[in-house]
Design an enzyme around this catalytic site. Sequence first.
Site, PDB file in Angstrom:
ATOM      1  CD  GLU A 138      -2.791  -0.716   2.553  1.00 42.58           C
ATOM      2  OE1 GLU A 138      -3.096  -1.793   3.066  1.00 42.58           O
ATOM      3  OE2 GLU A 138      -2.987   0.397   3.069  1.00 42.58           O
ATOM      4  N   GLY A 139       0.471   2.168  -0.826  1.00 40.24           N
ATOM      5  CA  GLY A 139       1.145   3.452  -0.761  1.00 40.24           C
ATOM      6  C   GLY A 139       0.155   4.465  -0.251  1.00 40.24           C
ATOM      7  CG  ASP A 182       6.106   9.905  -0.926  1.00 42.07           C
ATOM      8  OD1 ASP A 182       5.301   9.021  -1.208  1.00 42.07           O
ATOM      9  OD2 ASP A 182       6.479  10.167   0.234  1.00 42.07           O
TER      10      ASP A 182
END
Lengths: 993, 193
Positions: A92-93, A207
């Site tokens: 999951e991001g 990010d």
Amino acid sequence: MNPERFGRMKEILLTALALPKEERAAYLDRACGEDAELRREVTELLGQKDRTAGIVKTGALENALGEAASPGPRPRMPGQVGPYRILGILGEGGMGIVYRAEQQVPVHREVALKLVRTGIDSAGAVARFESERQVLAIMDHPNIARLFDAGSEDNGRPYFVMELVRGVPITEYCRANRLEVRERVRLHLEVCRAVRHAHRRGVIHRDLKPSNVLVTMAGGQSVPKVIDFSIAKALGEPALGTEFRTRTGQVVGTLEYMSPEQAAGRVDAVDTRSDVYALGVVLYEMIAERLPYDVAGQPLPEAVRRIAEEPPSPLRGAKTTATGRVDADLHTIVNKCLEKDPDRRYGSAAELVEDLERHLDSRPILARPPSTIYQLRKLVGRHRVAFGAAALVFAFLAVFSVTLAVQLGIQRRERARAEAQARKAERVTEFLKEAFKAAREDRGYDATVKETLDAAAEKLAKGERDPEADVAIRQAIGDAYMNFGEYDKAEWLLREALEMQERRLGPAHPEVGTAHRSLAVNFLGAEKTEEAEREARRALEIHEGQRAPDPRLVALDLGVLGAIRLLKYDLDDAEPLIRRQIALYENEIRRSDQTIQELATAKETLAEVLQNGGRVGEAEVIVREVLELRRRTGGTDRTTGVAMSLDNLAYILTRQGKSVDAEPIFREALEIRRKIRGPGHPETAISLRNLGLCLRSLRRFAEAEGALREAAAIQLEALGRETPGYGSVLVELGVLHAAQDHVPEAERFTREALEIQRKVYGEEHTVVAGGLRSLGRILEAGGRYDEAEAAFRSGLAMLEEILAPDDVQISYGLASVAVFLALRGRFEEAAPLQERAVAIVERKQDKDAPERIATLGWRAFILDGLGRFAEAEALRDDCLTRTRRIFGDEHPWIASGLHARAMALRRQRRFDEALPVAREAVAMRRKLLGGDHKDLAASLLELAEILALRGDLGEARPAAREALAIWKKAPFVDPPLLARAREIAGEGENGER
Amino acid sequence: MSAPADRGTISRLLRDIHSLDEVDTDRRNQLFSAVYDELRAMARQLMRDEKAGHTLQPTALVHETFIRLVEQDGATWESRAHFFGIAARAMRQILVDHAREKAAGKRGGGLTRVSLSEAEGSEPPQAWEVLSLHGALDKLARQDARMARIAEMRIFGGLTGEETAHVLRVSPRTVDGDWSVARLWLSRELGAA
């Protein structure tokens, strides 16, 4: 469970948590005994440790207020997304879930597919991606995961298809393989190169974190790959904002790699340097196996505050599987990445790559001086307020404001009241920041900041925090006061800090020594040399007395002691101290950004010492060395340290009378400052002022005026009218006009400067007294003797009121009155004043101090007036010798001395001896001051008198006439002088012969 | 919204508080009402805004309220902690009220962006999560009141361990211990995935 049992359960659980895993079972056996329910309860809860729900993890609830409607079922895996068949979940991001998918056409392979979560501006994202597809697809780099495709589902949700990278996060990889430090750095370097590749193409990742940098194996080699690159850009800013606000667990995970500006929600401030910051955090984590800031479990505002304000935990000494040393250079590199202020970081990944390469190559890393080092011009002991300490004050004072700013960065919808609050909060924060950075006397005195400081000081009195914070806060505010010249307030605070440190650590602790040094610097600024010396010696004693003395602390102490000596003009003592300091920097202290700056500063001090001792040639050599040092290590494009060195060099040249050579150098410094700081920046104003003074000394008055006016305009615009900087430029403009005998203009400027000084410094202040002296001189030049005398006497009275009786500045005041009186022939009145002045300087200043020489020179003049010619001549002779040594053989002062000598000889009727002296005076003045200077006229008259008294009217007349010609253009001339000149010239009052 | 006079009152009230569990319920209630009203008003304001991208966090709201309601000059670290202690409870109440209304279908419009039928695992907490949490806290409170209070303050008020310790007049270590256990216990209650 009832409360008692619960309580028991809690204790057992806490104890078990504190034990290593292997020992838990045994302990539980002992603690729970037969109680199966208790044991089950504890065991279950222990098992929750790794699965804490997001809502509870950091204790902050995200979006609980507004989030969407119906409670939905748990997530399910879609079978197909676009033409891709979903095979499984990879992870999951923050932006969505990443699936493992199968691609059929054009190539059959497994890929990674990221399905973007809702709430993100999907249509926009896809559109953006389409338009940038070329760029993103082309980003072909072995260490960047390729982006293959993007599309959107029927309902509009976008997805991205990427190269499937099977690997582990880079931090995991390092730990699992127990890589040594060097190898970790090399691995990180590859990642940096990849990011550099992207930066060059204008793509920022935004990010970066270990889960986005996976290490995979290819052909037996470990290859780090950065994933998720393109998506960040394609999705644009709102996405990041959303991500920041998503599930708590996710947020904190990302938050930890976020730069302060990102964390504060200032998405417009995000650029390549934010990536640099993230790279720094990753490198830190790779080496130390923990994060630089402890934010886990913190509520969001606290986490953000820590990132924005706390210094990172020290890298060295961390418990890690990495073998090998973390040397100082690596430490410096990491810290530079982690700087709170983006301006102080590497500007891009490329610069980081360069320094990492240098480090691995065992070459010195590029030291870039921090752009916010301002150096006190007078003080030599450099004093930089530790950012950490400043941060604590933020926390104390501005926690509300900062928090609010943070919140408002996030909740951008609040209007009116919130905006006002934010503006106020930002201003307070900004002002506080400036308070801690501003150290130049020309910076400008911001009353609001001062009020803030006063308020801060008051609040301090109201309550104790924890001891360390208390000390640091006092030191920080004390430093800030010092930088504003509020030496008394600073002293009070710094003393408190010192006492607290002593109590906490004992009187011989190095930190206590440093606190002594801070006090010393403060006294130095206040010119209380005795006290300063006492404190500095104590500091040195403590630091040298350690079992393993830290050479840097000792060096800094030496620097302060040297500065004290310099201020007292004790050059013979100053020099060995500074030289010793330099030796420490060159031989024993580790090179770093900061220490190189300190070394440069120490060298500059040495140069000043040499200069003042008349060894100007040696001083010039050193200044040039420093300039080279700054050029080499700083690079001219990002630093004004070079500008400062150029200034110093130019100043030395000026002092040698080489104003002509100095001019281009001043101009170069100005250009640099204009370029880096901008045409409206106060530092540029300083350079303009310097250039103006240089041009003025070259008597290019029009150009000088241009430069000074521009400087004034900048000062006015940037810092305001009621500031010391503006006032001092006005003073210089006054002097400029006085030099051209434009008395009305000179008076205007000087009066305005005086008014400003009164407002800025208060009605009674040494600077105001100085202003009165300037005014007096101008009035004197205009012939308004009574007003001039009043001004001089006011100035003196003021100084006597505020200063100790043996303060050097009082000697200036005394001298100004005495000289005025002497020039009016009132020698008896002048004498006692000048004697007092002499008494002060003889005690306080070195024999070679120019001020002292000047004071003694005037004494000689007064002695002449009293008829004590022999004494006068002996004294004057000494003064001339010293002056020659410092300034060379030709200097206005020398000419003045010769003029006075000629006059004295004349009065003793020693005409033959007087004549050559008078001629020399005329020649020198003509050369140095130009053909229409009134001092030249005075000397011409003197020459004429001597010639006339020798009966040599033929030569006397032309001299007198020349004097008259000069005086015709002057606004005012002493009537007796005019009369005398006319007599000799044989002219009547109207010029008739 | 609060007039300056209110701020003065509230500041004074805060200043006099030594312990949140003081006998003077009047004062406590006064504070609570003021805070509750303010928080709710602000929350409503945000929810009314159609374009609201769920930008507000409860703890942010609490901070904002503090600034509005309390005179900054007189606020000490201690009074701030007390304030947040009260605000945490108020915040919880508001969230619960809101969640109940949502769950009952009274709210809607302007908040829902995209249908979340395919909600992913990384979704923000839903209304039901808030209610579950609320219930869980109540349950916890029956077994260890202090632990529940600590959890409430940290979760809804954003207080740090130290501040919580101060408000409850226990040592920070105690707070840490309780919080550790609370986290585990709540996780289990809420059925973490």
